[in-house]
Every structure is written in structure tokens, then in C-alpha cells.
Design a protein around this motif. Structure first.
Motif, PDB file in Angstrom:
ATOM      1  N   ASP A 140     -13.493  11.474  -4.953  1.00  0.00           N
ATOM      2  CA  ASP A 140     -14.392  11.425  -3.522  1.00  0.00           C
ATOM      3  C   ASP A 140     -13.606  12.822  -2.672  1.00  0.00           C
ATOM      4  N   GLU A 188     -14.552   2.885  -3.426  1.00  0.00           N
ATOM      5  CA  GLU A 188     -15.454   4.435  -3.063  1.00  0.00           C
ATOM      6  C   GLU A 188     -16.405   4.429  -4.412  1.00  0.00           C
ATOM      7  N   HIS A 251     -16.196   3.465   6.872  1.00  0.00           N
ATOM      8  CA  HIS A 251     -14.798   3.442   7.327  1.00  0.00           C
ATOM      9  C   HIS A 251     -14.470   3.921   8.597  1.00  0.00           C
ATOM     10  N   HIS A 267      -6.287   3.513   0.462  1.00  0.00           N
ATOM     11  CA  HIS A 267      -7.609   3.244   1.328  1.00  0.00           C
ATOM     12  C   HIS A 267      -8.492   2.487   0.863  1.00  0.00           C
ATOM     13  N   VAL A 271     -11.501   0.268   2.732  1.00  0.00           N
ATOM     14  CA  VAL A 271     -12.774   0.239   2.703  1.00  0.00           C
ATOM     15  C   VAL A 271     -13.181  -0.192   2.274  1.00  0.00           C
TER      16      VAL A 271
HETATM   17 ZN   LIG Z   1     -12.602   6.766   1.823  1.00  0.00          ZN
END
Ligand SMILES: [Zn+2]
Ligand SMILES: NC(=O)c1ccc[n+]([C@@H]2O[C@H](COP(=O)([O-])OP(=O)(O)OC[C@H]3O[C@@H](n4cnc5c(N)ncnc54)[C@H](O)[C@@H]3O)[C@@H](O)[C@H]2O)c1
Ligand SMILES: O=C(O)C(=O)C[C@@H](O)[C@H](O)[C@H](O)COP(=O)(O)O
Length: 363
Positions: A140, A188, A251, A267, A271
Motif C-alpha cells: 500500500d 490493507e 479509513h 494503522h 482500518v
Molecule cells: Zn491505509
């Protein structure tokens, strides 16, 4: 196990802005070629945790005839700070870096975001090559040219679009990645499954053990599929004027959780909860079936990703979500699903709808 490198192409706005995302093993030797002939000086930016790797990259570049130096920056989100960018600008200035010189980012997504931002701003833009070492960085953060730093008010609020000249994703680096970071990156990957490539979801559901082994062929296939999703999207809409918003699935709430938690959450974990919320929101307005919404819960939970968040944090989350880049004035906007691989946008003028969906994931 394949030793062949896979090349995924990203198309820029003009032919000289096209670049390759190379996925393979032992890729360091290809870095000098990717930098090209005009580059003389190279700043290798890495976090403390990857000092050995950063030094190895610098030594390889020195041996290839470049003048290479390193800048060691604080780990993770501590690195995405204006003072860290200022430190890097100082190093570049004191070492006479010109427009034909370059930056190499070695690390996770926090490093590629920061180094990309420094490259975008130094002399109004110099070449950057990303060498992501985390799963999340590979699938990502290193692809697509979003660069940025955080401010006290929120995540990635300052930044620019500055695509790299190349991305070298060396799968061998994943061997030292902590398990919770691998899991975070998987969020992700799963996002790419829900917005564009259902084969990703099937692979994860059928291979729960192999998904946790960074050396497995399953992980490699997941990496290549996720990068392909991202490369396709950013090749069509670099500056997020429409289609690219789908990459922001999960997000809006996710970034707000990171802010409320003062960046102590990974993160991908944030998410994950954000995708659960987006799925509940999609279901609540009749756009997503129960089966597809419930699939979020089972697949994220199977990897050990969080799927709920604190009930008492709603107001702080709402404040954070208002600063999301998809907001337009007072209008909050969410990426939702009309089915697997059918992303869309939901404009939400009335926050009671959001509160109701939040009740479904609040703990
Ligand atoms: Zn992200
Ligand atoms: N620009 C984009 O398009 C984009 C996309 C997704 C995420 N992001 C950003 O990326 C960041 C998250 O990236 P991340 O999850 O890679 O976090 P990170 O960069 O903080 O890395 C996670 C941790 O893993 C360590 N690490 C990385 N590689 C390692 C390795 N090979 N061995 C041992 N330790 C290693 C790091 O030092 C760090 O402690 C967030 O800031 C997020 O906003 C940006
Ligand atoms: O590349 C994109 O576009 C994304 O939205 C990918 C996200 O996974 C990533 O976290 C991105 O940094 C979020 O961007 P932001 O514009 O919401 O800060």
C-alpha cells in the motif's frame, strides 16, 4: 518457491512518470540501475529499527560509485512529524543535494510517507525510490505517490502526491517483521479484496496458516494481488479526484481511531475496525447484504484483527472524522460497498445514521 521477480507497472500522467513495482528476493543489487545515471548523491532514510538494513543499502550504493549517506529517523508514527522532515532537509542542505540527486526510503509505511514528503518538498521535488520492508509498506504505502506527515489535529493532514521512480519490495525483509505488523498489513490486503479482488478473500479464508507465514507462496500471491489493485487504481486517478477514494475504504473511522489512540494502534488494526464500521453503514442503508457484511467480521477476526471499538469514544471519533480528506464542508463522505468488489460513495449529512451504525461495532 519462485526466485523470479514480478514487475507490476504503474502508469503516470506522462510516459516518464511510469514506474515499476518489483516484488522479489535479493533486489538490492538492482537499486543502482533504478536510480539512473544522473544521480550522484543519495540519502537513505530509515528508522532506528532498520539501521543494519539502511547501512547495507548505503554501502551497496557507495560501492556502486554513488555518494551515499543515511538519515536515521524515529520509529513508526514518531517519524511522520514536521521536525523529522526539517531534520532531513537539513541533512540534504548541508550535503549540497541538487535536483539530480535522490532519496531512498527503507522501512515501513511511516518511512515511505515521510521520505516521500521530504523528496516532494526538497528543491520542490527530487527522485525517490521506496524499498518497503513491512507488508503494509509493500502492498500500500510505497505505491501511488501519497506522501505525508501528521499534525496534532489528525493523520496525514499535510502532504503531497509525489510518485516514486521505482518500488523494490524485497520479500526477504519480511522475515524479521513482527507478527502484529504482518497482521496489520493484512488489513490493507483484505481491503483490496473487498473493494476490488474477491480472490484475495478466498485465499485468506482457505489458507489461514500460510497467511501468517511471510515466506509462503500464499503471502506472495496476496502481496502481488493487492499491489495490482492499487497500481490499477492510482494509474487511473493519481490525485484522488474520484476512483482513488475507494482505497480509503475503512479509513474515515480508522484514521479517527488512530488519532484518539494517539497512534498507539497499528494503522491496519484501526482500518480493520473502520472496515467493520463501513460495512455496517453499508448494510444499514440497504446497500450491502447481511452475508457480505458478516464476511468482514469472520475474515478480519480469523486473522486476529480488532472488529470493535470503545462505545465511550464516539464524540472524539466524530470530531476526527470531520477532518477526513473526503469531507466536503459539513458533509461527511464514506466509501461503502454495494457488494464485494462494488465500492461506492455515501454522503452522510445526518450523523444519527453514523451513530446507529457505530452501535453495531461498539464494545
Ligand atoms: Zn491505509
Ligand atoms: N501513502 C500511502 O498510500 C499509505 C498507504 C497505507 C498506509 N500508509 C501509512 O503507512 C503507515 C503504516 O505503515 P506500516 O504499518 O509499515 O508502519 P511503520 O512504518 O510504522 O512500521 C511498522 C513497524 O515495523 C517495523 N518494521 C518495518 N519493517 C520491518 C522489518 N522488515 N523488520 C522488523 N521491523 C520492521 C518498523 O520499524 C515499525 O516499528 C501509516 O503511517 C499509514 O498512514 C500510507
Ligand atoms: O492510497 C490511497 O489513496 C489510500 O487511501 C490508501 C490508504 O490505505 C492509506 O492509508 C492512505 O495514506 C490514506 O490516505 P489519506 O488521504 O486518507 O490520508
Amino acid at each position: 518457491m519462485s526466485n523470479e521477480a514480478t514487475v507490476i507497472k504503474v502508469t503516470g500522467q506522462s510516459a516518464n512518470e511510469n514506474y515499476d513495482v518489483v516484488v522479489g528476493r535479493g533486489l538490492l543489487g538492482t537499486l543502482p540501475d533504478k536510480l539512473g545515471e544522473r544521480v550522484r548523491r543519495v540519502l537513505v532514510i530509515h528508522p532506528r529499527a532498520l539501521r543494519l538494513t539502511g547501512d547495507t543499502v548505503r554501502d551497496e550504493l557507495d560501492a556502486a560509485g554513488f555518494t551515499a549517506l543515511t538519515a536515521e529517523i524515529p520509529d513508526a508514527e514518531e517519524g511522520k512529524h514536521i521536525q523529522v522532515a526539517a531534520f532531513c532537509w537539513q541533512v540534504l542542505g548541508q550535503n549540497d543535494f541538487t535536483r539530480s540527486d535522490a532519496i531512498v526510503a527503507v522501512g515501513g509505511g511511516a518511512v515511505t510517507d515521510l521520505a516521500g514528503f521530504v523528496a516532494a518538498t526538497w528543491l520542490r521535488g527530487v527522485k525517490v525510490i521506496h524499498m518497503p520492508t513491512s507488508l503494509l509498506g509493500m502492498v500500500d504505502a510505497s505505491v501511488g505517490g501519497k506522501t505525508g506527515i501528521n499534525t496534532a489535529e489528525g493523520k496525514n493532514l499535510v502532504g503531497s502526491f509525489h510518485p516514486p521512480a521505482a518500488v523494490l519490495a524485497d520479500l526477504d525483509t519480511l522475515q524479521t517483521l513482527p507478527k502484529n505488523e504482518l497482521i496489520s498489513g493484512m488489513a490493507e490486503v483484505i481491503k483490496c479484496g473487498f473493494i476490488a479482488d474477491p480472490a484475495i478473500l478466498d485465499l485468506v479464508e482457505k489458507n489461514t496458516d500460510a497467511v501468517m507465514d511471510p515466506g509462503s507462496e500464499v503471502v506472495r500471491e496476496l502481496i502481488e494481488r493487492a499491489i495490482t489493485v492499487k497500481a490499477d487504481v492510482v494509474s487511473q486517478d493519481l490525485k484522488e479526484s474520484g476512483l482513488r477514494e475507494i482505497l480509503n475504504y475503512g479509513h474515515t473511522l480508522g484514521h479517527a481511531i488512530e488519532l484518539v489512540e494517539r497512534y498507539s494502534w497499528r494503522h491496519g488494526a484501526a482500518v480493520s475496525v473502520g472496515m467493520m464500521f463501513a460495512a455496517e453503514l453499508s448494510r444499514s442503508v440497504g446497500r450491502l447484504s447481511d452475508t457480505d457484511a458478516d464476511r468482514h467480521r469472520t475474515i478480519l477476526e480469523s486473522l486476529g484483527l480488532p472488529i470493535t471499538y470503545r462505545r465511550d469514544r464516539w464524540q472524539g471519533l466524530l470530531d476526527g472524522m470531520r477532518r477526513d480528506k473526503k469531507s466536503r464542508g459539513d458533509l461527511l463522505r464514506f466509501v461503502v460497498l454495494d457488494g464485494v468488489a462494488k465500492p461506492g460513495i455515501l454522503d452522510v449529512p445526518d450523523t444519527s445514521l453514523l451513530f446507529a451504525a457505530y452501535q453495531e461495532i461498539a464494545s
